[in-house]
Design a protein around this motif. Structure first.
Motif, mmCIF file in Angstrom:
data_model
loop_
_atom_site.group_PDB
_atom_site.id
_atom_site.type_symbol
_atom_site.label_atom_id
_atom_site.label_comp_id
_atom_site.label_asym_id
_atom_site.label_seq_id
_atom_site.Cartn_x
_atom_site.Cartn_y
_atom_site.Cartn_z
ATOM 1 N N ILE A 104 -8.367 -37.801 -59.326
ATOM 2 C CA ILE A 104 -8.936 -38.288 -60.375
ATOM 3 C C ILE A 104 -10.666 -38.159 -60.222
ATOM 4 O O ILE A 104 -10.960 -38.503 -59.478
ATOM 5 C CB ILE A 104 -8.765 -39.934 -60.745
ATOM 6 C CG1 ILE A 104 -7.255 -40.353 -60.461
ATOM 7 C CG2 ILE A 104 -9.179 -40.693 -61.777
ATOM 8 C CD1 ILE A 104 -6.364 -39.666 -61.834
ATOM 9 N N PRO A 105 -11.014 -37.399 -61.162
ATOM 10 C CA PRO A 105 -12.685 -37.397 -61.536
ATOM 11 C C PRO A 105 -13.268 -38.741 -61.209
ATOM 12 O O PRO A 105 -12.961 -39.562 -61.654
ATOM 13 C CB PRO A 105 -12.794 -36.530 -62.834
ATOM 14 C CG PRO A 105 -11.572 -36.088 -63.072
ATOM 15 C CD PRO A 105 -10.378 -36.861 -62.759
ATOM 16 N N VAL A 106 -14.478 -38.658 -60.391
ATOM 17 C CA VAL A 106 -15.235 -39.626 -60.432
ATOM 18 C C VAL A 106 -16.583 -39.307 -60.890
ATOM 19 O O VAL A 106 -17.193 -38.069 -61.001
ATOM 20 C CB VAL A 106 -15.313 -40.041 -58.805
ATOM 21 C CG1 VAL A 106 -16.549 -41.101 -58.558
ATOM 22 C CG2 VAL A 106 -14.228 -40.117 -58.203
ATOM 23 N N SER A 107 -17.398 -40.383 -61.399
ATOM 24 C CA SER A 107 -18.608 -40.053 -62.114
ATOM 25 C C SER A 107 -19.844 -39.329 -61.188
ATOM 26 O O SER A 107 -19.720 -39.482 -60.027
ATOM 27 C CB SER A 107 -19.360 -41.333 -62.351
ATOM 28 O OG SER A 107 -20.775 -41.182 -62.653
ATOM 29 N N SER A 108 -20.369 -38.419 -61.746
ATOM 30 C CA SER A 108 -21.283 -37.774 -60.908
ATOM 31 C C SER A 108 -22.632 -38.678 -60.540
ATOM 32 O O SER A 108 -23.553 -38.280 -59.854
ATOM 33 C CB SER A 108 -21.706 -36.372 -61.648
ATOM 34 O OG SER A 108 -22.468 -36.898 -62.856
#
Length: 419
Positions: A104-108
């Motif tokens: 699941i992508p995480v905020s940069s």
């Protein structure tokens, strides 16, 4: 009143590859840019070098915010969409990840550093963040038409949609039909889902001049009259069904109706090409590929009618666009489309070629019918504007952030969905 809140709208797209989502973001930018009575600031999160398509719609209190550290994700998605073999390799690798735990992508960190108060994810590929958010799953096509998705895509979508819906303060949908679908299949609480109808994407586009209409007609060597369908060549868009109907009308009634399609040519285009050749329709069917906003507007104006044979939609942009352009229209009897069309379009079963053929034949031949549908379409679509959509989302932004609401905000939030 709103305390100068900062709202970020996800616009991490490359033009021509995201279908209606690109139109949603452009329309929302146009709508939010037109608001002058609040002190909110709106930041559109884009990839550097990939936001030329959005810039013309940014104004007022709207700004661009570049997410440079997410470039690799944009590159991967672009390469996968353009090169089928690469996508298959990525899917195979991704399938292994699903078996263990999907990533699941995480905020940069870009929105946190920018002091964003609320993140508005306009499409399914969101990311994890502690910033309050709105999420758009758009539709659950993978559940209703599983044959068009790999096992990896089906499982991945279900996991991702549910995770980001759970994270969100609000799940936004464009119709009551989609809200009910999300409640049933993703178990999202009714009160968490809000219906915010969208508007014709072409409302934000410039109206073509007579000279520009002549230019577009000449550029694509268009016939004097044609039936038009704008959609990327995904299988569920059902270009094939319409092509079969054109052959049926030619063979049974001697009626030759030119078909013109616009939209990016994906993998499925090769199957369509083969079938067109088998049916000897090469001189009657035209695929123009991706066209500019001005060209799209022109095609609606130049066509005799629009026919939308899709098998699944959350809502149909071409339906609204046709109404706005005063093009008589027929559409399929699926999902939210009958309610969206009302009495302003002919309706047919996309699996019933005879019924579709009857609709197309009548649209092509009956002047009085076309005139009546155009009049009803103008009345129908007048209910939907991007400013109205922007006001709707602004009311929700303020509600989620517990800010003071105006009488207009309260009226919007308490109104029954019109779609």
């Amino acid at each position: 009143m709103s305390g100068g809140s900062r709202i970020c709208i996800d616009a991490r797209l490359e033009s021509g590859f995201s279908g209606g989502i690109e139109q949603v973001v452009a329309g929302l930018a146009q709508g939010l840019s037109s608001l002058s009575d609040g002190d909110e600031e709106y930041y559109f999160l884009t990839y550097p070098g990939l936001d030329e398509w959005l810039a013309p719609y940014i104004g007022g209190s709207c700004y661009l915010l570049h997410d440079k550290r997410s470039w690799s994700h944009a590159w991967r998605r672009t390469v996968a969409s353009r090169f089928p073999m690469v996508r298959k390799i990525l899917e195979k690798a991704g399938a292994l990840a699903v078996e263990k735990a999907i990533s699941i992508p995480v905020s940069s960190g870009i929105i946190e550093r920018a002091g964003i108060d609320l993140m508005h994810f306009t499409f399914q590929a969101a990311f994890l963040t502690d910033v309050p958010s709105i999420y758009h799953p758009h539709d659950l096509q993978h559940i209703h038409l599983p044959e068009y998705f790999s096992d990896y895509e089906r499982r991945g979508r279900t996991i991702v949609y549910k995770r980001f819906s759970d994270q969100a303060s609000m799940v936004a949908v464009s119709s009551s039909w989609v809200r009910q679908d999300l409640e049933e299949h993703l178990n999202i609480p009714h009160e968490k889902i809000s219906v915010v109808p969208l508007a014709p994407s072409t409302e934000a586009y410039a109206v073509p001049s007579p000279e520009e209409l002549v230019s577009v007609k000449a550029k694509y060597d268009l016939p004097e009259a044609f039936a038009f369908y704008p959609a990327q060549t995904w299988s569920h868009k059902n270009h094939l069904g319409l092509i079969e109907v054109a052959a049926m009308l030619r063979d049974r009634q001697g009626l030759h109706i030119p078909l013109v399609f616009s939209g990016r040519k994906g993998d499925y285009y090769h199957s369509l090409e083969k079938r067109i050749s088998e049916l000897d329709l090469s001189g009657q069917v035209r695929f123009l590929g991706f066209v500019t906003p001005l060209e799209l507007q022109s095609l609606y104006k130049l066509c005799r009618c629009v026919i939308i044979p899709t098998k699944f939609e959350a809502a149909s942009f071409p339906l609204w666009e046709a109404f706005l352009a005063e093009a008589p229209t027929a559409c399929s009897r699926v999902t939210s489309l009958p309610r969206q069309a009302g009495n302003a379009a002919m309706i047919f079963d996309p699996a019933d070629t005879d019924e579709m053929a009857t609709c197309l034949h009548r649209l092509w031949k009956e002047d009085e019918l076309r005139t009546s549908l155009v009049k009803r379409g103008k009345t129908n679509v007048s209910r939907f504007t991007w400013k109205r959509t922007a006001l709707g989302f602004r009311a929700h932004y303020r509600r989620i952030l517990c800010l003071e609401l105006t009488n207009e905000d309260n009226a919007i939030l308490s109104a029954e969905p019109i779609l």
